[in-house]
Structure formats: structure tokens, C-alpha cells
Design an enzyme around this catalytic site. Structure first.
Site, PDB file in Angstrom:
ATOM      1  N   GLY A  61      44.216  16.931  68.369  1.00 51.81           N
ATOM      2  CA  GLY A  61      44.768  17.618  69.652  1.00 51.81           C
ATOM      3  C   GLY A  61      45.449  19.050  69.360  1.00 51.81           C
ATOM      4  O   GLY A  61      45.111  19.559  68.237  1.00 51.81           O
ATOM      5  N   SER A  62      46.024  19.534  70.491  1.00 55.68           N
ATOM      6  CA  SER A  62      46.354  21.037  70.279  1.00 55.68           C
ATOM      7  C   SER A  62      47.910  21.228  69.304  1.00 55.68           C
ATOM      8  O   SER A  62      48.430  20.148  69.060  1.00 55.68           O
ATOM      9  CB  SER A  62      46.325  21.409  71.596  1.00 55.68           C
ATOM     10  OG  SER A  62      47.651  20.834  72.082  1.00 55.68           O
ATOM     11  N   THR A  63      48.096  22.433  69.465  1.00 47.51           N
ATOM     12  CA  THR A  63      49.463  22.623  68.638  1.00 47.51           C
ATOM     13  C   THR A  63      50.644  22.277  69.321  1.00 47.51           C
ATOM     14  O   THR A  63      51.733  22.138  69.069  1.00 47.51           O
ATOM     15  CB  THR A  63      49.784  24.248  68.351  1.00 47.51           C
ATOM     16  OG1 THR A  63      49.396  24.820  69.558  1.00 47.51           O
ATOM     17  CG2 THR A  63      48.593  24.617  67.499  1.00 47.51           C
ATOM     18  N   VAL A  64      50.399  21.812  70.772  1.00 53.37           N
ATOM     19  CA  VAL A  64      51.662  21.412  71.265  1.00 53.37           C
ATOM     20  C   VAL A  64      52.175  20.169  70.872  1.00 53.37           C
ATOM     21  O   VAL A  64      53.176  19.627  71.125  1.00 53.37           O
ATOM     22  CB  VAL A  64      51.127  20.889  72.941  1.00 53.37           C
ATOM     23  CG1 VAL A  64      52.035  20.282  73.798  1.00 53.37           C
ATOM     24  CG2 VAL A  64      50.668  22.300  73.734  1.00 53.37           C
ATOM     25  N   GLY A  65      51.299  19.388  70.087  1.00 48.38           N
ATOM     26  CA  GLY A  65      51.767  18.154  69.300  1.00 48.38           C
ATOM     27  C   GLY A  65      53.003  18.422  68.492  1.00 48.38           C
ATOM     28  O   GLY A  65      53.907  17.313  68.635  1.00 48.38           O
TER      29      GLY A  65
END
Length: 139
Positions: A61-65
Site C-alpha cells: 500500500g501507500s505511504t498513508v499506512g
């Protein structure tokens, strides 16, 4: 059943005891996790990870994780600790900033031999993490 023991490498160290939530597939903190409620959404079921030890082989997934992990900590919906086969930078950063214990490089058999609801006792001694698994709540 006798307790099973595994080793892992600590990234964010702490002694931790608690119930396991074991996921055998790749996990995305953006999409698979509801940070507001501390719930893991898998296929047709939802499982609370709040205050539990979350074990998953890999993340994606994205860096939003990293932000989602931090948000969970702020809301008090975070897992007590995380165990992975390979910790990606997104998870490492989120756990480091949030102070959530993180252990990786666990034996791949861990995910086949254990299931949600078992109890884990995690200790780090001399830079080596020992994870002892028992069938039920041994707190």
C-alpha cells in the site's frame, strides 16, 4: 498442546503478552484497516485488532499506512504489537513514531502453525526476540 516457540528480530522492542490476530496474506493499512474502530476487514468478516498482537507476513500500500498506524495509536485503537515476516518501511516508520512494538523475520511457518485467538508471550533478550505461543489466554 505444548507451547510453540519462534524467534524474530526486534525493530521496536518491548515485552508483550496478548491475543494473536493472524493474517496469512499481504495486509494494507490503507484499505484493510478501519483506524477509527481498530478493525481489520478481511473478505466478508471484520476482526478487532485493538489491544491484540497483529501478525501478518507482508504489508502493501501507500505511504498513508504510516499515518494510519499513528492515527490508531492516537485514537487508542492500535494493536498491542506487530509480528511480520518482512517489515516494510511504511510499517517500520509508523511503529517507530507510535511506539508500537514491531518484530520481523519470524519463521514463515509461524503463519501456518498459528491462528487468531492463540496467546503470545513476546520477550527480547540480548537482541533476539522469543515468541512463545500457547493455545489460549495465559495472562
Amino acid at each position: 498442546m505444548q507451547a510453540r516457540t519462534y524467534t524474530a528480530k526486534p525493530i521496536v522492542t518491548a515485552s508483550v503478552k496478548g491475543e494473536l490476530v493472524v493474517v496469512e496474506r499481504q495486509l494494507s493499512f490503507y484499505g484493510d484497516i478501519d483506524p477509527e474502530n481498530g478493525v481489520l476487514k478481511l473478505d466478508s468478516k471484520s476482526i478487532s485488532i485493538k489491544g491484540k498482537i497483529l501478525a501478518f507476513p507482508y504489508s502493501s500500500g501507500s505511504t498513508v499506512g504510516s499515518y494510519i498506524i499513528c492515527r490508531m495509536k492516537k485514537l487508542g485503537t492500535h494493536p498491542k504489537a506487530m509480528i511480520t515476516l518482512k517489515a516494510e518501511p511504511i510499517v517500520i516508520i509508523g511503529c517507530l513514531i507510535s511506539g508500537i512494538p514491531l518484530f520481523h523475520k519470524v519463521d514463515p511457518k509461524f503463519f501456518k502453525e498459528n491462528s487468531t485467538g492463540k496467546f503470545a508471550n513476546i520477550k527480547t533478550v540480548n537482541g533476539k526476540t522469543i515468541i512463545e505461543i500457547t493455545p489460549g489466554d495465559s495472562q
